[in-house]
Design a protein around this motif. Structure first.
Motif, PDB file in Angstrom:
ATOM      1  N   TYR A   1       4.815  60.192 -11.740  1.00 42.74           N
ATOM      2  CA  TYR A   1       3.206  59.525 -12.278  1.00 42.74           C
ATOM      3  C   TYR A   1       2.735  60.570 -12.852  1.00 42.74           C
ATOM      4  O   TYR A   1       2.813  61.450 -13.410  1.00 42.74           O
ATOM      5  CB  TYR A   1       2.425  60.051 -11.276  1.00 42.74           C
ATOM      6  CG  TYR A   1       3.658  59.110  -9.353  1.00 42.74           C
ATOM      7  CD1 TYR A   1       3.481  58.161  -9.361  1.00 42.74           C
ATOM      8  CD2 TYR A   1       4.359  60.006  -8.493  1.00 42.74           C
ATOM      9  CE1 TYR A   1       4.293  57.229  -8.685  1.00 42.74           C
ATOM     10  CE2 TYR A   1       5.021  59.176  -7.666  1.00 42.74           C
ATOM     11  CZ  TYR A   1       4.913  57.950  -7.567  1.00 42.74           C
ATOM     12  OH  TYR A   1       5.811  57.826  -6.371  1.00 42.74           O
ATOM     13  N   VAL A   2       2.579  59.456 -13.951  1.00 41.74           N
ATOM     14  CA  VAL A   2       1.902  60.210 -15.448  1.00 41.74           C
ATOM     15  C   VAL A   2       0.904  59.224 -15.533  1.00 41.74           C
ATOM     16  O   VAL A   2       0.530  58.759 -15.860  1.00 41.74           O
ATOM     17  CB  VAL A   2       2.801  59.714 -16.420  1.00 41.74           C
ATOM     18  CG1 VAL A   2       2.261  60.301 -17.598  1.00 41.74           C
ATOM     19  CG2 VAL A   2       4.122  60.446 -15.991  1.00 41.74           C
ATOM     20  N   THR A   3      -0.380  60.410 -15.958  1.00 40.68           N
ATOM     21  CA  THR A   3      -2.207  59.424 -15.429  1.00 40.68           C
ATOM     22  C   THR A   3      -2.044  60.464 -17.577  1.00 40.68           C
ATOM     23  O   THR A   3      -2.546  61.992 -17.713  1.00 40.68           O
ATOM     24  CB  THR A   3      -2.801  59.917 -14.985  1.00 40.68           C
ATOM     25  OG1 THR A   3      -3.409  61.213 -14.248  1.00 40.68           O
ATOM     26  CG2 THR A   3      -2.119  58.981 -13.541  1.00 40.68           C
TER      27      THR A   3
ATOM     28  N   LYS B   1      -8.480  54.724 -17.881  1.00 42.69           N
ATOM     29  CA  LYS B   1      -7.150  55.798 -17.590  1.00 42.69           C
ATOM     30  C   LYS B   1      -6.039  55.087 -16.963  1.00 42.69           C
ATOM     31  O   LYS B   1      -6.070  53.669 -16.756  1.00 42.69           O
ATOM     32  CB  LYS B   1      -8.204  56.151 -16.546  1.00 42.69           C
ATOM     33  CG  LYS B   1      -7.298  57.227 -15.140  1.00 42.69           C
ATOM     34  CD  LYS B   1      -7.866  57.989 -14.385  1.00 42.69           C
ATOM     35  CE  LYS B   1      -6.764  59.088 -14.074  1.00 42.69           C
ATOM     36  NZ  LYS B   1      -7.472  59.396 -12.727  1.00 42.69           N
ATOM     37  N   VAL B   2      -5.217  55.725 -17.509  1.00 38.11           N
ATOM     38  CA  VAL B   2      -3.614  54.726 -17.348  1.00 38.11           C
ATOM     39  C   VAL B   2      -2.890  55.484 -16.842  1.00 38.11           C
ATOM     40  O   VAL B   2      -2.838  56.740 -16.936  1.00 38.11           O
ATOM     41  CB  VAL B   2      -3.284  54.442 -18.665  1.00 38.11           C
ATOM     42  CG1 VAL B   2      -1.751  53.716 -18.543  1.00 38.11           C
ATOM     43  CG2 VAL B   2      -4.196  53.723 -19.391  1.00 38.11           C
TER      44      VAL B   2
ATOM     45  N   MET C   1      -2.415  59.145  -8.844  1.00 42.66           N
ATOM     46  CA  MET C   1      -2.292  57.450  -9.238  1.00 42.66           C
ATOM     47  C   MET C   1      -3.548  56.770  -8.818  1.00 42.66           C
ATOM     48  O   MET C   1      -3.746  55.803  -9.115  1.00 42.66           O
ATOM     49  CB  MET C   1      -1.625  56.694  -8.920  1.00 42.66           C
ATOM     50  CG  MET C   1      -0.078  57.511  -9.614  1.00 42.66           C
ATOM     51  SD  MET C   1       0.154  56.788 -11.655  1.00 42.66           S
ATOM     52  CE  MET C   1       1.204  55.055 -11.763  1.00 42.66           C
ATOM     53  N   SER C   2      -5.026  57.705  -8.271  1.00 43.47           N
ATOM     54  CA  SER C   2      -6.264  57.193  -7.899  1.00 43.47           C
ATOM     55  C   SER C   2      -7.367  56.609  -8.699  1.00 43.47           C
ATOM     56  O   SER C   2      -7.573  57.406  -9.987  1.00 43.47           O
ATOM     57  CB  SER C   2      -6.491  57.619  -6.718  1.00 43.47           C
ATOM     58  OG  SER C   2      -6.686  59.512  -6.990  1.00 43.47           O
ATOM     59  N   GLY C   3      -7.876  55.331  -9.020  1.00 43.55           N
ATOM     60  CA  GLY C   3      -9.023  55.442  -9.427  1.00 43.55           C
ATOM     61  C   GLY C   3      -8.844  54.716 -10.967  1.00 43.55           C
ATOM     62  O   GLY C   3      -9.201  55.238 -11.824  1.00 43.55           O
ATOM     63  N   LEU C   4      -7.313  54.539 -11.403  1.00 41.84           N
ATOM     64  CA  LEU C   4      -6.667  54.264 -12.171  1.00 41.84           C
ATOM     65  C   LEU C   4      -7.406  52.334 -13.165  1.00 41.84           C
ATOM     66  O   LEU C   4      -7.698  51.934 -12.093  1.00 41.84           O
ATOM     67  CB  LEU C   4      -5.275  53.590 -12.115  1.00 41.84           C
ATOM     68  CG  LEU C   4      -4.682  54.361 -12.427  1.00 41.84           C
ATOM     69  CD1 LEU C   4      -3.451  53.925 -12.031  1.00 41.84           C
ATOM     70  CD2 LEU C   4      -4.263  55.764 -12.710  1.00 41.84           C
TER      71      LEU C   4
END
Length: 191
Positions: A92-94, A138-139, A181-184
């Motif tokens: 997972y990449v943010t 945010k991605v 990955m939360s808040g994307l």
């Protein structure tokens, strides 16, 4: 570089940033815009420091910033390579991205396509679009490492309009923990 929050990176990897064009300092007509030329990039703490028509704001220390190319077939892109990842595993990449041109018009939206290990995620649903009005966005990407234990992630700028392909990227994180990955605002999942 303080651009990356290493505390959030669980793979202990090294990073590589490159563009098809490159950093061309000092070629602008004035010192207020050393990134005036299309297809140039750098790291800076404030977009306005390198281009007098870009937003005047700071974020979280240094950010990668790119003045994308207007030429067809010349991809402007950000690439980061993660080594020593578990082969064939999900990661997972943010990151946060912002349109830095100081003005609002559909022609200057950010249009980014992700590429994982050289394979484009070019389904229209996977195209990342960010307008000036969106501010910092945010991605999150769910991607799979290849069989060699390497993960090469590229974000390719698909907007060739002048003043329309200029973006900043900050706070890149990678993890095998999906909780990042939360808040994307935008999610892209590799099939």
């Amino acid at each position: 570089s303080s651009f990356l929050d290493n505390a959030a990176i669980e793979t202990g990897t090294s990073y590589d940033f490159r563009s098809t064009a490159g950093w061309v300092p000092g070629s602008a007509p004035d010192s207020g815009a050393p990134l005036w030329d299309e297809g140039t990039y750098t790291f800076t703490s404030n977009p306005h420091n390198v281009h007098n028509l870009w937003v005047n704001e700071t974020h979280d220390g240094n950010m990668f910033i790119l003045n994308g190319s207007t030429e067809e077939g010349v991809d402007a892109y950000f690439v980061t390579t993660f080594q020593d990842v578990c082969p064939n595993s999900d990661y997972y990449v943010t990151f946060e991205v912002r349109n830095v041109y100081n003005g609002s018009s559909p022609s200057n939206d950010i249009v980014l396509a992700a590429s994982v290990d050289g394979v484009d995620l070019n389904d229209p649903a996977d195209i990342i679009t960010v307008t000036y009005a969106d501010g910092w966005t945010k991605v999150g990407l769910k991607v799979k490492a290849d069989a060699s234990g390497s993960l090469v992630l590229a974000l390719i700028d698909g907007n060739t309009e002048p003043s329309g392909n200029d973006f900043a990227l900050d706070n890149v994180h990678i993890s095998n923990d999906p909780s990042i990955m939360s808040g994307l605002d935008i999610t892209v999942i590799q099939d």
